[in-house]
Motif scaffolding. Sequence first.
Motif, PDB file in Angstrom:
ATOM      1  N   GLU A  62       0.857  -1.027  -0.010  1.00  0.00           N
ATOM      2  CA  GLU A  62      -0.039   0.129  -0.054  1.00  0.00           C
ATOM      3  C   GLU A  62       0.876   1.395  -0.099  1.00  0.00           C
ATOM      4  N   HIS A  63       0.417   2.107  -0.727  1.00  0.00           N
ATOM      5  CA  HIS A  63       1.165   3.456  -0.749  1.00  0.00           C
ATOM      6  C   HIS A  63       0.216   4.484  -1.063  1.00  0.00           C
ATOM      7  N   ARG A  66      -3.440   3.411  -1.881  1.00  0.00           N
ATOM      8  CA  ARG A  66      -3.666   2.600  -3.034  1.00  0.00           C
ATOM      9  C   ARG A  66      -2.559   1.517  -3.107  1.00  0.00           C
ATOM     10  N   LEU A  67      -2.745   0.256  -3.709  1.00  0.00           N
ATOM     11  CA  LEU A  67      -1.966  -0.696  -3.949  1.00  0.00           C
ATOM     12  C   LEU A  67      -1.012  -0.630  -5.014  1.00  0.00           C
TER      13      LEU A  67
END
Length: 105
Positions: A62-63, A66-67
């Motif tokens: 996750e970042h 969002r993945l």
Amino acid sequence: MENQMKRGLLEVCVLAAIKSEDSYGYQIIKDMSSYVEISESTLYPILRRLENQMLLTVRTAEHNGRLRKYYHITEAGLARLAAFEEEWRELKQIYEFVTREVKND
């Protein structure tokens, strides 16, 4: 340039882009941009091929909510880069032969 040769060179460039640290698609494109032009539509099939050949692995993290897929070079990928360096020496000799100046005696 012949498509097959260019494809092989792009694959090696992608491996080189992730050689020192894991990376993700956009960053790979950015890292390569000053050396070779590559689009997302070209990069992602290359990444899938390299994964299928076990030259890289993929992990999802996750970042910013969002993945994101991160790519990591494997030992086989490092061996492919080493093999390319050897092949390049041979290609360089061929290039030097083809582009040599012919002396007229």
